[in-house]
Design a protein around this motif. Structure first.
Motif, PDB file in Angstrom:
ATOM      1  N   LEU A  67     -10.530  -3.709  -0.389  1.00 51.39           N
ATOM      2  CA  LEU A  67      -9.194  -3.241  -0.731  1.00 51.39           C
ATOM      3  C   LEU A  67      -8.640  -2.353   0.385  1.00 51.39           C
ATOM      4  O   LEU A  67      -7.476  -2.482   0.774  1.00 51.39           O
ATOM      5  CB  LEU A  67      -9.231  -2.469  -2.048  1.00 51.39           C
ATOM      6  N   ASN A  68      -9.480  -1.473   0.908  1.00 49.40           N
ATOM      7  CA  ASN A  68      -9.053  -0.597   1.999  1.00 49.40           C
ATOM      8  C   ASN A  68      -8.725  -1.406   3.254  1.00 49.40           C
ATOM      9  O   ASN A  68      -7.799  -1.068   4.001  1.00 49.40           O
ATOM     10  CB  ASN A  68     -10.145   0.430   2.309  1.00 49.40           C
ATOM     11  N   VAL A  74      -2.147  -4.727   5.641  1.00 46.71           N
ATOM     12  CA  VAL A  74      -0.908  -5.202   5.017  1.00 46.71           C
ATOM     13  C   VAL A  74      -0.013  -4.051   4.562  1.00 46.71           C
ATOM     14  O   VAL A  74       1.137  -3.942   4.989  1.00 46.71           O
ATOM     15  CB  VAL A  74      -1.208  -6.133   3.821  1.00 46.71           C
ATOM     16  N   PHE A  75      -0.526  -3.183   3.693  1.00 49.93           N
ATOM     17  CA  PHE A  75       0.301  -2.117   3.148  1.00 49.93           C
ATOM     18  C   PHE A  75       0.763  -1.144   4.227  1.00 49.93           C
ATOM     19  O   PHE A  75       1.913  -0.715   4.229  1.00 49.93           O
ATOM     20  CB  PHE A  75      -0.450  -1.366   2.046  1.00 49.93           C
ATOM     21  N   ALA A  76      -0.134  -0.799   5.139  1.00 52.90           N
ATOM     22  CA  ALA A  76       0.235   0.132   6.209  1.00 52.90           C
ATOM     23  C   ALA A  76       1.351  -0.449   7.063  1.00 52.90           C
ATOM     24  O   ALA A  76       2.254   0.275   7.507  1.00 52.90           O
ATOM     25  CB  ALA A  76      -0.985   0.454   7.067  1.00 52.90           C
ATOM     26  N   TRP A 124     -10.745  -2.860  -8.165  1.00 47.89           N
ATOM     27  CA  TRP A 124      -9.928  -3.695  -7.282  1.00 47.89           C
ATOM     28  C   TRP A 124      -8.478  -3.748  -7.765  1.00 47.89           C
ATOM     29  O   TRP A 124      -7.561  -3.354  -7.052  1.00 47.89           O
ATOM     30  CB  TRP A 124     -10.498  -5.109  -7.192  1.00 47.89           C
ATOM     31  N   PHE A 125      -8.266  -4.223  -8.989  1.00 48.24           N
ATOM     32  CA  PHE A 125      -6.908  -4.383  -9.491  1.00 48.24           C
ATOM     33  C   PHE A 125      -6.209  -3.039  -9.682  1.00 48.24           C
ATOM     34  O   PHE A 125      -5.006  -2.917  -9.434  1.00 48.24           O
ATOM     35  CB  PHE A 125      -6.908  -5.179 -10.796  1.00 48.24           C
ATOM     36  N   VAL A 130      -2.207   0.911  -7.533  1.00 53.70           N
ATOM     37  CA  VAL A 130      -1.904   2.226  -6.949  1.00 53.70           C
ATOM     38  C   VAL A 130      -1.201   2.070  -5.604  1.00 53.70           C
ATOM     39  O   VAL A 130      -0.199   2.737  -5.324  1.00 53.70           O
ATOM     40  CB  VAL A 130      -3.191   3.062  -6.785  1.00 53.70           C
ATOM     41  N   PHE A 131      -1.722   1.169  -4.761  1.00 62.64           N
ATOM     42  CA  PHE A 131      -1.107   0.938  -3.461  1.00 62.64           C
ATOM     43  C   PHE A 131       0.323   0.417  -3.606  1.00 62.64           C
ATOM     44  O   PHE A 131       1.233   0.843  -2.883  1.00 62.64           O
ATOM     45  CB  PHE A 131      -1.936  -0.053  -2.644  1.00 62.64           C
ATOM     46  N   LEU A 132       0.528  -0.512  -4.524  1.00 59.16           N
ATOM     47  CA  LEU A 132       1.862  -1.088  -4.721  1.00 59.16           C
ATOM     48  C   LEU A 132       2.853  -0.040  -5.223  1.00 59.16           C
ATOM     49  O   LEU A 132       4.001   0.010  -4.764  1.00 59.16           O
ATOM     50  CB  LEU A 132       1.792  -2.256  -5.704  1.00 59.16           C
ATOM     51  N   ASP A 133       2.422   0.790  -6.163  1.00 54.11           N
ATOM     52  CA  ASP A 133       3.298   1.847  -6.678  1.00 54.11           C
ATOM     53  C   ASP A 133       3.675   2.823  -5.578  1.00 54.11           C
ATOM     54  O   ASP A 133       4.831   3.244  -5.466  1.00 54.11           O
ATOM     55  CB  ASP A 133       2.609   2.593  -7.823  1.00 54.11           C
TER      56      ASP A 133
END
Length: 207
Positions: A67-68, A74-76, A124-125, A130-133
């Motif tokens: 996940l990290n 992607v998220f960064a 995981w989910f 958390v990342f999406l929020d």
């Protein structure tokens, strides 16, 4: 001496995680054996238990590491305001596709574990949520301005990311049979699918 011990500890832990990832991906949580993981890592079983007391703790750590990795790739990127928002979104499609391509066994493993015992996938989910929020909260203002200025179409980032997930996961999951049907090599099929997926998302965000 402390540096040597620290390095040794880090190396051992990394060896365990690499071996555990392979074991979990191939056999799932139920079929994985800590004795096999220890042997693949070149350690005794008691040494593995010293670092990770339970198989469940090791599985959760493997999921968190993956996940990290996805978050960093992607998220960064989506939060990098030095890149125009529309370019960032398309680059995120590409980076996520590349992540799934390398970790092609991960989605199936997570799906199987979720069907067997959803709690095994909480880390995981829950982590993705958390990342999406966090990402949505940080991007809301920028997206609002981009929409108001006619740069992109009105979008919900969570919905958009789910769309990206669906496109990329299905492309990679069915790559081999799809390439066979199309009469092309798997790599060629994947390259074509990446282009198509990026085009689909590009059309989705066009104002």
């Amino acid at each position: 001496m402390d540096e040597v011990n620290t390095k040794s500890t880090t190396d051992r832990e990394q060896a365990i995680l690499i071996a555990a990832e392979r074991e979990f991906m191939e056999k799932g949580m139920a079929g994985a054996r800590t004795t096999s993981i220890a042997a693949a890592a070149g350690l005794s079983h008691s040494m593995l238990r010293y670092y990770f007391r339970t198989k469940e703790a090791l599985f959760e750590r493997v999921c968190r590491e993956k996940l990290n990795e996805m978050a960093a790739k992607v998220f960064a990127l989506l939060l990098d305001t030095s890149i125009p928002i529309q370019e960032r979104i398309l680059l995120a499609v590409k980076r996520h596709f590349e992540f799934v391509k390398v970790n092609y066994r991960l989605p199936l493993m997570l799906l199987n574990e979720y069907r067997h015992d959803p709690a095994n996938c909480d880390s995981w989910f829950g982590g993705v949520h958390v990342f999406l929020d966090s990402m949505k909260a940080k991007l809301n203002g920028e997206i609002h301005d981009a929409v108001a200025n006619g740069v992109i179409a009105p979008i919900d980032m969570v919905t958009l990311f789910v769309d990206i997930l669906a496109l990329n996961l299905t492309s990679v999951a069915f790559a081999e049979p799809s390439a066979l049907i199309a009469g092309v090599k798997v790599e060629e099929y994947l390259d074509n699918r990446l282009e198509e997926n990026m085009l689909t998302i590009k059309k989705r965000i066009q104002p």
